[in-house]
Design a protein around this motif. Structure first.
Motif, PDB file in Angstrom:
ATOM      1  N   GLY A  39       1.153   8.341   0.231  1.00 18.94           N
ATOM      2  CA  GLY A  39      -0.062   8.778   0.396  1.00 18.94           C
ATOM      3  C   GLY A  39       0.071  10.282   1.435  1.00 18.94           C
ATOM      4  O   GLY A  39       1.044  10.128   2.520  1.00 18.94           O
ATOM      5  N   ALA A  72      -1.239   3.971  -5.464  1.00 16.00           N
ATOM      6  CA  ALA A  72       0.021   5.308  -4.946  1.00 16.00           C
ATOM      7  C   ALA A  72       1.295   4.381  -4.141  1.00 16.00           C
ATOM      8  O   ALA A  72       0.967   3.739  -3.551  1.00 16.00           O
ATOM      9  N   HIS A  73       2.444   5.167  -4.226  1.00 15.60           N
ATOM     10  CA  HIS A  73       3.452   5.383  -3.603  1.00 15.60           C
ATOM     11  C   HIS A  73       3.351   5.788  -2.296  1.00 15.60           C
ATOM     12  O   HIS A  73       4.129   4.901  -1.405  1.00 15.60           O
ATOM     13  N   VAL A 108      -0.440  12.963   8.384  1.00 14.51           N
ATOM     14  CA  VAL A 108      -0.195  14.534   8.484  1.00 14.51           C
ATOM     15  C   VAL A 108      -1.079  15.584   9.683  1.00 14.51           C
ATOM     16  O   VAL A 108      -0.472  16.188   9.937  1.00 14.51           O
ATOM     17  N   LYS A 160       1.089  -1.298  -0.430  1.00 14.22           N
ATOM     18  CA  LYS A 160       0.170   0.501  -0.104  1.00 14.22           C
ATOM     19  C   LYS A 160       0.682   0.936  -0.063  1.00 14.22           C
ATOM     20  O   LYS A 160       1.843   0.915   0.261  1.00 14.22           O
ATOM     21  N   ALA A 161       0.448   2.167   0.370  1.00 16.70           N
ATOM     22  CA  ALA A 161       0.863   3.674   0.228  1.00 16.70           C
ATOM     23  C   ALA A 161       2.081   3.694   0.773  1.00 16.70           C
ATOM     24  O   ALA A 161       1.254   3.888   2.408  1.00 16.70           O
ATOM     25  N   LYS A 162       3.353   4.689   0.660  1.00 14.32           N
ATOM     26  CA  LYS A 162       3.325   4.690   2.444  1.00 14.32           C
ATOM     27  C   LYS A 162       2.927   6.123   2.928  1.00 14.32           C
ATOM     28  O   LYS A 162       3.198   6.651   1.962  1.00 14.32           O
ATOM     29  N   LEU A 163       2.415   5.896   3.595  1.00 14.33           N
ATOM     30  CA  LEU A 163       1.735   7.248   4.175  1.00 14.33           C
ATOM     31  C   LEU A 163       2.802   8.247   5.046  1.00 14.33           C
ATOM     32  O   LEU A 163       3.926   7.938   5.618  1.00 14.33           O
ATOM     33  N   ILE A 164       2.111   9.197   4.742  1.00 13.49           N
ATOM     34  CA  ILE A 164       3.106  10.035   5.250  1.00 13.49           C
ATOM     35  C   ILE A 164       2.373  11.474   6.315  1.00 13.49           C
ATOM     36  O   ILE A 164       0.750  11.377   5.904  1.00 13.49           O
TER      37      ILE A 164
END
Lengths: 283, 363
Positions: free
Chosen positions: B336, B333-334, A249, A243-247
Motif C-alpha cells: 500500500g 491489498a498486499h 510516501v 494488512k497491506a505492507k505500507l511503502i
C-alpha cells in the motif's frame, strides 16, 4: 405494437454504506432510482412504439412506494403503468418474481395481445439477469438477451431482427413475435420526457393490482414460499489476516518512493523483473 | 436472489426440511461445458476445478455436460473436460448445436437433466450461460444463484452458494433446499484454472435429442466475430492497472493508461468511473464488471468496496494507492501507498520507464 416494459425500483447502490461497527446495511436515506439497465430497454420500447404505433405499459412489482418509479417512466413517455403490490410477494426470489410478473402480463394480454416484453439486462441490486429469461420461458416468448441494436421490425410479418452480444462476437438474429428482449447498456440512452408527458405523469392514474387482481390463483407460488432459494446468511467479508505492507510516501523524494516501490514489487513477484525486461527488449 | 427481510429468511432457513421423494435419486455434480462455434470458454475448465472439490466432498462423480455438432472440436472438448477433472461427459451431438440459440440449447440441457438427474449444475455466468441458465431453471422450477464467488457443501450435503448482495456491499450465502438440481453460475476468472492432467481417463455418455431447424423459431442471419485487436483482454491479463474516483477528473485517467503502457498491462477502472461515463463499460473491474486474476494489480484512487474486492481478490499481488489510510482496499491489498495517486502514478511510470530502458540497452 403492444409492449410491456418491466422495471424495478432499486436503491441507488452507489450510495449504500455499511455501518462500520455493526456491519449492517445503512438503507436509511438512500435514494431509490429506476434500475439503470431498465432505462435502455424502456427507450428501445418507446422508439419502437413511436415507429409503429401502439402502447408501452410499464409494469413493476414492489412496495406501494414503487409508484414513484412508474410515474418517472410515464414522464419519459410510457402510456400506462401497472403496480403489482401485495404482502404475498415479499421475499420473492427470481423464480417467484418471474411467476408473478408473467401472470400479470398474461392478465394484461386479456385486454389486448402483447407483442413484446422488455426487461433490463439485470438489476443493480440483485444482479442476477434471471427474471427476463424466466418471464420469456413462462409465457413462451422468443428470447433475445444482451441486444445491442434492433435492426428492424416487420409488423406485418411479425418478425424482429436484432444484434445480440455473444462471447466472441455479435449474433444477428431474426425471430418471430411475441418476444422478450433485454437491451445491453450502451444502446440508446433514455430520452428527456416532453413537458406534456411530465405533466401527465404527475396525475395519470396508476393501475394497482394485488395478487388476486393480477390473476394469481396460487399465492403459495409467490414470495418467500414460492422461492426455491433460501438466504441463510448475510455477512461482511473478513479482512485479510495481514494488512497491506505500507511503502513510506510522506515527505520523501519521488526517486526514493519509486525505488522502494519497485524493490517491494520485485520482491513480492520474483519473476516480474525478468519478464518485464524481456518484454522491453522485444518491444 | 431475494431482498427478503433477513429475519424472515433466517426463520425459513431454520425450518427442518426433508428433500421430497422425487428428488432423492438426484446425484452427482455437473458442469456445463460452454462450447460456441467450436471454442470452449475457459470458465468451463475453471468450474470443473471447483466442481471436482464439491464432488469429492460429496463422494460423487463429476460430469461435464457438452452440447455441440459432431466433429474434432467436440471430441477435443470431451478429452479436455476429462483432463480437467470430469469423470464422465454427457454429450449431445447435433448439427444444430454449433451456434448458440436459447431454444435448442435449453431443450437439450433440460432433457439431459431430467434423464440423468444431477444434484448440482454449475454454469459460467457468460452471456450464453446466463441466457441458458434462466430458461433451464425456470423450466425445472428449481433454484438458481447467480454470480457466485464461493461454493461449498454444508454439513447436510447441500450446496452453499455465496455471492455479493446489496450492490456488492455485503456477501450472502444461498441454498436451494427442497429442489434439484441446485443451480449456480460463476463468472469467468472467479475460480482458479485447474491443472490439466492429459492422460486422465473418463467415460462418454451420448444422449440423442430430436431437433429440427423448422421447429426453431429464431434464425441466425450472421455472426460478426470481434476483431482480436479490439478485444479487451482484461480478464486474462497478466498485469492490470486501474483507477477510481481518486483520480478526480476524467483527463487524469491518462495517468493510468500511461503506466499500463509502460508495463505492457491492460487498464481498467472501478464502477463509479463507468457510471460517470469517463471510461467504457468493458473496462469496469468488479462484481458487475470483469473479474481479474493478474499476477500484479495496481489500483489507484480506488477505495475497495466489496463489489470491487470480489473482482480482484484472485490477483497474486495487489498494490493500492489511496490518500485515505482507512480505505478498505488496504484490508486486502498486499502493498500500500498512502498518498496522492496523481503524483505517485507519474513517478512510478517514470521509474519503470527508466528501469526498462536500462534493460533495453543491456539487451
Amino acid at each position: 405494437m403492444n409492449i410491456v416494459v418491466c422495471i424495478k425500483q432499486v436503491p441507488d447502490s452507489a450510495q449504500i454504506r455499511v455501518h462500520p461497527v455493526t456491519n449492517t446495511i445503512m438503507r436509511q436515506g438512500v435514494p431509490t432510482i429506476i434500475n439503470p439497465y431498465d432505462l435502455f430497454s424502456l427507450e428501445a420500447a418507446l422508439a419502437l412504439r413511436d415507429m409503429t404505433g401502439g402502447t408501452v405499459t410499464v409494469l413493476t412489482m414492489g412496495p406501494p412506494m414503487a409508484e414513484e418509479s412508474l410515474r418517472k417512466a410515464l414522464g419519459y413517455g410510457a402510456d400506462r403503468a401497472v403496480l403489482l403490490t401485495d404482502r404475498f410477494f415479499a421475499g420473492s426470489d427470481t423464480l417467484a418474481t418471474s411467476y408473478a410478473l408473467s401472470t400479470a402480463i398474461a392478465k394484461l394480454a386479456e385486454e389486448a395481445p402483447i407483442d413484446m416484453v422488455f426487461c433490463g439486462k439485470q438489476t443493480i441490486d440483485g444482479d442476477t439477469a434471471q427474471v427476463g429469461p424466466g418471464i420469456a420461458c413462462r409465457l413462451g416468448l422468443n428470447q433475445l438477451t444482451y441486444v445491442t441494436a434492433v435492426d428492424g421490425l416487420d409488423a406485418a410479418a411479425r418478425e424482429i431482427t436484432v444484434q445480440r452480444r455473444s462471447e466472441g462476437g455479435v449474433q444477428v438474429l431474426r425471430t418471430k413475435l411475441p418476444v422478450m428482449v433485454t437491451m445491453l447498456e450502451g444502446s440508446a440512452s433514455i430520452r428527456r420526457g416532453t413537458l406534456p408527458d411530465l405533466l401527465r405523469a404527475a396525475r395519470a392514474p396508476i393501475t394497482v393490482w394485488n395478487a388476486a387482481a393480477a390473476g394469481i390463483e396460487d399465492v403459495q407460488r409467490c414470495g418467500l414460499r414460492g422461492s426455491p432459494t433460501v438466504v441463510k446468511k448475510v455477512f461482511a467479508p473478513k479482512p485479510r489476516a495481514e494488512k497491506a505492507k505500507l511503502i513510506d510516501v510522506k515527505g520523501r523524494r519521488d526517486g526514493e518512493i519509486a525505488a522502494d516501490t519497485l524493490a517491494a514489487l520485485f520482491a513480492a513477484l520474483p519473476k516480474l523483473e525478468g519478464d518485464l525486461a524481456r518484454q522491453a527488449v522485444q518491444a | 436472489m431475494t431482498d427478503a427481510p433477513k429475519a424472515a429468511a433466517a426463520g425459513r432457513a431454520q425450518m427442518k426440511t426433508e428433500l421430497p421423494e422425487r428428488f432423492r435419486d438426484y446425484k452427482h455434480v455437473w458442469v456445463f461445458i460452454e462450447m460456441e462455434r467450436g471454442q470452449v470458454h475457459p470458465v468451463s475448465w475453471e468450474l470443473l476445478g471447483e466442481g471436482r472439490k464439491l464432488a469429492d466432498r460429496l463422494g460423487v462423480e463429476l460430469a461435464g455436460a457438452l452440447l455441440g455438432p459432431a466433429g474434432p472440436a467436440t471430441e477435443a472438448a470431451v478429452r479436455e473436460a476429462v483432463s480437467y477433472g470430469a469423470d464422465l461427459v454427457y454429450l449431445v451431438e447435433h448439427p444444430l448445436l454449433g451456434d448458440y440459440r436459447n431454444q435448442p440449447y435449453a431443450e437439450a440441457m433440460t432433457a439431459l437433466v431430467n434423464t440423468y438427474k444431477p444434484e448440482i449444475l454449475l454454469l459460467g455466468a457468460t452471456t450464453l450461460g446466463r441466457d441458458l441458465a434462466g430458461t433451464v431453471a425456470t423450466t425445472l422450477a428449481t433454484g438458481l444463484t447467480a454470480d457466485c464467488t464461493a461454493l461449498a457443501i454444508d454439513g447436510e450435503g447441500s450446496l452453499a452458494a455465496t455471492r455479493p448482495t446489496f450492490g456488492g456491499t455485503l456477501l450472502c450465502t444461498i441454498h436451494t433446499l427442497n429442489f434439484r438440481p441446485q443451480m449456480a453460475t460463476v463468472r469467468p476468472r472467479v475460480m482458479a484454472m485447474p491443472e490439466a492432467e492429459p492422460g486422465r481417463q473418463g467415460r462418454v455418455v451420448r444422449h440423442a435429442v430430436d431437433l429440427e431447424e423448422s421447429r426453431i423459431v429464431t434464425k441466425i442471419l450472421d455472426f460478426i466475430p470481434d476483431l482480436s485487436t479490439n478485444k479487451v483482454r482484461l480478464a486474462y491479463a497478466d498485469i492490470v492497472v486501474a483507477g477510481g474516483l481518486g483520480l478526480q477528473k476524467p483527463e487524469n485517467f491518462r495517468l493510468i493508461t500511461d503506466l499500463a503502457e509502460v508495463l505492457g498491462a491492460e487498464y481498467g477502472c472501478s464502477r463509479p468511473l463507468v457510471q460517470k461515463g469517463w471510461v467504457a463499460a468493458e473496462r469496469q473491474i468488479g462484481q458487475t464488471g470483469k473479474t481479474i486474476r493478474p499476477r500484479l494489480y495496481i489500483a489507484a484512487g480506488i477505495s475497495g468496496a466489496i463489489q470491487h474486492r470480489v473482482g480482484v481478490e484472485g490477483a497474486d499481488c495487489i498494490l493500492a494507492i489511496n490518500s485515505d489510510a482507512g480505505a478498505p482496499i488496504f484490508d486486502f491489498a498486499h502493498l500500500g501507498m498512502v498518498g496522492d495517486a496523481l503524483t505517485i502514478l507519474p513517478t512510478l511510470t517514470e521509474a519503470f520507464r527508466r528501469h526498462l530502458a536500462v534493460d533495453r540497452l543491456a539487451g
